[in-house]
Design an enzyme around this catalytic site. Sequence first.
Site, PDB file in Angstrom:
ATOM      1  N   GLY A   1      -3.965   2.849   3.617  1.00 37.04           N
ATOM      2  CA  GLY A   1      -3.546   1.425   3.323  1.00 37.04           C
ATOM      3  C   GLY A   1      -4.460   0.492   3.942  1.00 37.04           C
ATOM      4  O   GLY A   1      -5.789   0.831   4.616  1.00 37.04           O
ATOM      5  N   ASN A   2      -4.035  -0.909   4.205  1.00 36.42           N
ATOM      6  CA  ASN A   2      -4.837  -1.759   5.180  1.00 36.42           C
ATOM      7  C   ASN A   2      -3.781  -2.612   5.967  1.00 36.42           C
ATOM      8  O   ASN A   2      -2.543  -2.523   5.763  1.00 36.42           O
ATOM      9  CB  ASN A   2      -5.831  -2.584   4.159  1.00 36.42           C
ATOM     10  CG  ASN A   2      -4.790  -3.365   3.190  1.00 36.42           C
ATOM     11  OD1 ASN A   2      -4.410  -4.355   3.288  1.00 36.42           O
ATOM     12  ND2 ASN A   2      -4.965  -3.007   1.876  1.00 36.42           N
ATOM     13  N   ARG A   3      -4.606  -3.238   6.789  1.00 34.63           N
ATOM     14  CA  ARG A   3      -3.765  -4.180   7.818  1.00 34.63           C
ATOM     15  C   ARG A   3      -2.979  -5.427   7.313  1.00 34.63           C
ATOM     16  O   ARG A   3      -2.634  -6.285   8.088  1.00 34.63           O
ATOM     17  CB  ARG A   3      -4.563  -4.484   8.786  1.00 34.63           C
ATOM     18  CG  ARG A   3      -4.933  -3.476   9.872  1.00 34.63           C
ATOM     19  CD  ARG A   3      -6.046  -3.949  10.844  1.00 34.63           C
ATOM     20  NE  ARG A   3      -6.630  -2.818  11.671  1.00 34.63           N
ATOM     21  CZ  ARG A   3      -6.117  -2.077  12.514  1.00 34.63           C
ATOM     22  NH1 ARG A   3      -4.902  -2.520  12.922  1.00 34.63           N
ATOM     23  NH2 ARG A   3      -7.051  -1.183  13.289  1.00 34.63           N
ATOM     24  N   SER A   4      -3.433  -5.636   6.111  1.00 39.56           N
ATOM     25  CA  SER A   4      -2.768  -7.321   5.555  1.00 39.56           C
ATOM     26  C   SER A   4      -1.243  -7.190   5.829  1.00 39.56           C
ATOM     27  O   SER A   4      -0.484  -6.369   5.250  1.00 39.56           O
ATOM     28  CB  SER A   4      -3.112  -7.206   4.083  1.00 39.56           C
ATOM     29  OG  SER A   4      -2.639  -8.490   3.350  1.00 39.56           O
TER      30      SER A   4
END
Length: 400
Positions: free
Chosen positions: A208-211
């Site tokens: 995933g990512n940090r958004s």
Amino acid sequence: MDKPKVVLGVSGGIAAYKACELLRRLTESGHDVRVVPTASALHFVGAATWSALSGHPVSTEVWDDVHEVPHVRIGQQADLVVVAPATADMLAKAAHGLADDLLTNTLLTARCPVVFAPAMHTEMWEHPATQENVATLRRRGAVVIEPAVGRLTGVDTGKGRLPEPAEIFEVCRRVLARGATEPDLKGRHVVVSAGGTREPLDPVRFLGNRSSGKQGYALARTAAARGARVTLLAANTGLPDPAGVDVVQVGTAVQLREAVLKASADADAVVMAAAVADFRPATYAAGKIKKKDGQDPEPIVMVRNPDILAEISTDRARPGQVIVGFAAETDDVMANGRKKLARKGCDLLVVNEVGERKTFGSEENEAVVLGADGSETPVPHGPKEALAEIVWDLVARRLG
Ligand SMILES: Cc1cc2nc3c(=O)[nH]c(=O)nc-3n(C[C@H](O)[C@H](O)[C@H](O)COP(=O)(O)O)c2cc1C
């Protein structure tokens, strides 16, 4: 400076009790609130509550304090009128200009922005009479917040629930901040994606990512306050649904693509604020991947995800549709942003620098909005909603 004057109209729906919290939020944030309930509303919450919480007298009829001509004065002096909950009956009266009590008189004399937060059973909301009344009110410039989906008066659920008071308050705050300007996105359908996609490896792990989704939610809220019908495609955000916004939950980039293609078919503008994974694991393990004694882990083979922004920019669902992308860059920010704008073919690209404490998860942002026409709009460090307003200014200009 005088406090902004807000009229809180309360009509006779079961959700009238929620208006008490809206009233508290408005007064505690420095607004002078005059509550104007209907006679039916007082069956649900009594005049004593409205009067004590607002610090003003409360009446439902035009015949009290006649020397002050309240049926004209209250509306004329208001900076904002918000009706929450707005019954089917109240929407009908407002749409047809009836004036048989203090609230309906106030609605006719007010020249400030007006917000309606309807709440009723799904059948009442979906009835063509109600839908036509809502369309009339919107055409005249009122902001009518879409009801939420959820538990209704009894055991039944569906569309018609009053959005959470905190979210109605946010709409009021934004509408007040815009003053008497016409809601420039009224009649427009806009689609906003928010959050970050998650690409599963096995039933318990994902890439995933940090958004956080906060920028996308700010875009959705500001568009709703500017009169747009908003579809928010939320990828793994965990944030509360903004009032008056249709929220569609998605998980992966492939799911987001499907949702974007569906929602954008009749959209005037699409803003892709979600952080979409470029790659996903080539295989998905149906069972949890185990470590094996004495063995190195298997490498993860990745495949490309669809490029949603490029696809919808090249193949526009409607002529004149405005497409906005976001570029989060760590180095060579502006040069990479220009290249990305050319590669994707969108109309606007919001370029911002990301890092440990920059952009992701933060309440604030700083960016430059690049236009396909060569324009550059720098947005100084500030709240994400300030950036959202500038994006919509640029979109509204392109929509004409
Ligand atoms: C228990 C109860 C709950 C009601 N809830 C709603 C509601 O949520 N929405 C609505 O439009 N009408 C609702 N009604 C019907 C309205 O009270 C009725 O249409 C009334 O005439 C509205 O008057 P007003 O618009 O002047 O406040 C409800 C009625 C009762 C008895």
